[in-house]
Motif scaffolding. Structure first.
Motif, PDB file in Angstrom:
ATOM      1  N   ALA A  83       0.827  -1.205   0.000  1.00 27.26           N
ATOM      2  CA  ALA A  83       0.000   0.000   0.000  1.00 27.26           C
ATOM      3  C   ALA A  83       0.864   1.258   0.000  1.00 27.26           C
ATOM      4  O   ALA A  83       0.424   2.325  -0.408  1.00 27.26           O
ATOM      5  CB  ALA A  83      -0.912  -0.003   1.216  1.00 27.26           C
ATOM      6  N   GLY A  84       2.109   1.132   0.469  1.00 29.41           N
ATOM      7  CA  GLY A  84       2.963   2.307   0.511  1.00 29.41           C
ATOM      8  C   GLY A  84       4.428   1.918   0.578  1.00 29.41           C
ATOM      9  O   GLY A  84       4.770   0.778   0.889  1.00 29.41           O
ATOM     10  N   TYR A  85       5.278   2.869   0.275  1.00 30.07           N
ATOM     11  CA  TYR A  85       6.718   2.622   0.274  1.00 30.07           C
ATOM     12  C   TYR A  85       7.417   3.783   0.984  1.00 30.07           C
ATOM     13  O   TYR A  85       7.057   4.936   0.784  1.00 30.07           O
ATOM     14  CB  TYR A  85       7.251   2.516  -1.152  1.00 30.07           C
ATOM     15  CG  TYR A  85       6.593   1.435  -1.951  1.00 30.07           C
ATOM     16  CD1 TYR A  85       7.115   0.146  -1.989  1.00 30.07           C
ATOM     17  CD2 TYR A  85       5.415   1.680  -2.650  1.00 30.07           C
ATOM     18  CE1 TYR A  85       6.498  -0.852  -2.710  1.00 30.07           C
ATOM     19  CE2 TYR A  85       4.783   0.685  -3.365  1.00 30.07           C
ATOM     20  CZ  TYR A  85       5.329  -0.586  -3.398  1.00 30.07           C
ATOM     21  OH  TYR A  85       4.713  -1.568  -4.109  1.00 30.07           O
ATOM     22  N   THR A  86       8.384   3.459   1.790  1.00 19.60           N
ATOM     23  CA  THR A  86       9.154   4.500   2.468  1.00 19.60           C
ATOM     24  C   THR A  86      10.634   4.237   2.226  1.00 19.60           C
ATOM     25  O   THR A  86      11.097   3.098   2.335  1.00 19.60           O
ATOM     26  CB  THR A  86       8.860   4.492   3.979  1.00 19.60           C
ATOM     27  OG1 THR A  86       7.468   4.699   4.168  1.00 19.60           O
ATOM     28  CG2 THR A  86       9.625   5.602   4.676  1.00 19.60           C
ATOM     29  N   TYR A  87      11.325   5.279   1.907  1.00 21.68           N
ATOM     30  CA  TYR A  87      12.746   5.131   1.566  1.00 21.68           C
ATOM     31  C   TYR A  87      13.499   6.341   2.097  1.00 21.68           C
ATOM     32  O   TYR A  87      13.028   7.468   1.982  1.00 21.68           O
ATOM     33  CB  TYR A  87      12.889   5.048   0.049  1.00 21.68           C
ATOM     34  CG  TYR A  87      14.296   4.825  -0.426  1.00 21.68           C
ATOM     35  CD1 TYR A  87      14.883   3.571  -0.350  1.00 21.68           C
ATOM     36  CD2 TYR A  87      15.030   5.878  -0.958  1.00 21.68           C
ATOM     37  CE1 TYR A  87      16.177   3.367  -0.797  1.00 21.68           C
ATOM     38  CE2 TYR A  87      16.324   5.686  -1.412  1.00 21.68           C
ATOM     39  CZ  TYR A  87      16.895   4.420  -1.330  1.00 21.68           C
ATOM     40  OH  TYR A  87      18.173   4.219  -1.774  1.00 21.68           O
ATOM     41  N   SER A  88      14.630   6.110   2.687  1.00 20.08           N
ATOM     42  CA  SER A  88      15.440   7.198   3.213  1.00 20.08           C
ATOM     43  C   SER A  88      16.770   7.255   2.475  1.00 20.08           C
ATOM     44  O   SER A  88      17.364   6.220   2.164  1.00 20.08           O
ATOM     45  CB  SER A  88      15.697   6.998   4.710  1.00 20.08           C
ATOM     46  OG  SER A  88      14.488   7.096   5.421  1.00 20.08           O
ATOM     47  N   THR A  89      17.219   8.450   2.216  1.00 23.08           N
ATOM     48  CA  THR A  89      18.484   8.607   1.507  1.00 23.08           C
ATOM     49  C   THR A  89      19.160   9.883   1.971  1.00 23.08           C
ATOM     50  O   THR A  89      18.482  10.846   2.331  1.00 23.08           O
ATOM     51  CB  THR A  89      18.258   8.683  -0.017  1.00 23.08           C
ATOM     52  OG1 THR A  89      19.525   8.862  -0.661  1.00 23.08           O
ATOM     53  CG2 THR A  89      17.337   9.823  -0.399  1.00 23.08           C
TER      54      THR A  89
END
Ligand SMILES: [Ca+2]
Ligand SMILES: [Ca+2]
Ligand SMILES: [Ca+2]
Ligand SMILES: [Ca+2]
Length: 420
Positions: free
Chosen positions: A199-205
């Motif tokens: 349902a969702g995606y979270t990504y940190s950079t």
């Protein structure tokens, strides 16, 4: 006197007297009864009384012909035929519209009517419908109204997983059951929207240069009909930083986000990914209720904007870093801390070819300028002093002048080291 006709209900209880013959004789008689058809569900005693001897409903016969005999051992008297009409004989109900086939679209709301099983019962009895399903799992998908015979859905049907069911229906009228009828239900396909893997995606950079592909795991949607998927992304006020490959779903940073310019330590790009199938089914039309727009949050994290700040020494790096990002301020005390924590500036400088070139160029120019300056000083001061012989030490300056030349030579030596 004998009657020629008698009528009573099939629901008459056992041993109930339904008829009595009038026999006139001065001797005792033995009375017998014969029925057509046989067997005869009645008894008669020697007084001529006829009683019910068996369940008339079970016999299911609505008309008998009786014949009575009275025998006094000398003579036998036979009655005329008696018509016996049995009312209320139950007839089993009949299903009037099966076998049949029904079709229903997938994803219709629960309770959608699929078919109405009809019946008839000559007795006007109250029906009770029941059904069995093949495969058995279909029992959880369809329901038949026990009193009205309406077949309806119990779930949102899915053509892709359960395209067809069969049900055998019968009707019970309280005493007898109808012959069974078969209803085949076919689910019709509907073009549905793609469904996201998550349902969702979270990504940190950390801050990354433009063109950096972000390794966001699991960005994938599938189409129930197996159509090709086309991905797109919308980021509202954060537009311009991210793009998505329409075919693969790969997300790329198309503009570097500068945390320092925004004076923040983190910034979240909240975007919506959309997956569309070949027929353009995308958001808002998915009858199955599945999520069609996956929320994609990209959180950029800073490694240098907080505490401690970078040192003065790091300014060497900052010159370079500023071409891609920026850094913060300057205190010598934090040099070691910045180096040990692998600050963004150190990483940025080393990773940028432009920065390295710029830095090397600056060093070379500085060294060349120093060399030229040293040469000029040597030429116009030191060489004159040495070549003047007896006037090596100027009378009016004494040893102080000599010391000054030595300092300059030391400096020239330093520049030589840098050039070497
Ligand atoms: Ca009936
Ligand atoms: Ca489906
Ligand atoms: Ca479908
Ligand atoms: Ca589709």
């Amino acid at each position: 006197m004998l009657y020629t006709s008698v009528t009573f209900s099939a629901n008459t209880a056992l041993n109930t007297a339904v008829y009595t013959a009038t026999i006139t004789n001065n001797l005792p008689v033995v009375v017998a009864l014969t029925c057509d058809p046989s067997p005869c569900p009645f008894n008669v005693d020697n007084s001529g009384k006829v009683t019910v001897a068996a369940d008339l409903q079970s016999n299911g016969v609505s008309l008998y012909t009786w014949s009575l005999e009275a025998d006094d051992t000398y003579n036998t008297v036979v009655s005329q035929n008696i018509s016996v009409i049995i009312t209320d004989i139950n007839v089993a109900p009949t299903i009037t519209n099966l076998n049949d086939v029904a079709t229903v679209l997938e994803n219709q709301p629960i309770g959608t009517s699929v078919y109405h099983v009809s019946y008839s019962d000559v007795n006007g009895d109250t029906p009770t419908f029941s059904a069995s399903f093949t495969p058995a799992a279909c029992a959880s998908m369809y329901n038949i109204g026990t009193s009205d015979g309406i077949v309806s859905t119990r779930v949102a049907l899915d053509f892709e997983s359960d395209p067809s069911c069969s049900m055998v229906v019968d009707v019970f009228d309280g005493r007898a059951t109808s012959s069974p009828g078969t209803l085949t239900i076919n689910v019709a396909d509907v073009d549905e929207t793609p469904v996201w893997l998550q349902a969702g995606y979270t990504y940190s950079t950390p801050e990354v240069p433009s063109g950096t592909a972000l390794a966001v795991a699991g960005i994938s949607a599938t189409d129930p009909e197996g159509a090709a998927i086309s991905y797109s992304i919308g980021c509202g006020s954060d537009s311009g930083y991210l793009t998505v490959d329409p075919t693969s779903g790969a997300v790329t940073m198309t503009a570097a986000f500068d945390l320092e310019v925004s004076a923040v330590n983190t910034h979240t790009l909240a975007c919506t990914l959309t997956a569309a199938d070949a027929t353009g089914q995308s958001s808002g039309a998915d009858l199955s209720g599945a999520a069609v727009g996956a929320t994609f949050s990209l959180t950029m994290t800073a490694t240098d904007g907080g505490t401690p700040p970078l040192s003065d020494t790091a300014v060497v790096m900052v010159i370079v870093v500023s071409t891609t990002t920026t850094t913060t301020t300057t205190t010598a005390a934090t040099t070691a801390a910045a180096a040990s924590t692998g600050s963004e500036e150190s990483t940025g400088f080393l990773s940028s070819t432009e920065s390295i070139v710029f830095f090397v160029l600056a060093c070379v120019i500085s060294a060349m300028l120093a060399a030229v300056l040293g040469f000029l000083v040597w030429k116009f001061c030191c060489r004159n002093a040495y070549t003047n012989g007896a006037t090596k030490v100027a009378p009016n300056q004494g040893t102080n002048q000599s010391n000054k030349y030595e300092v300059l030579l030391v400096n020239i030596g330093l520049y030589s080291v840098l050039l070497g």
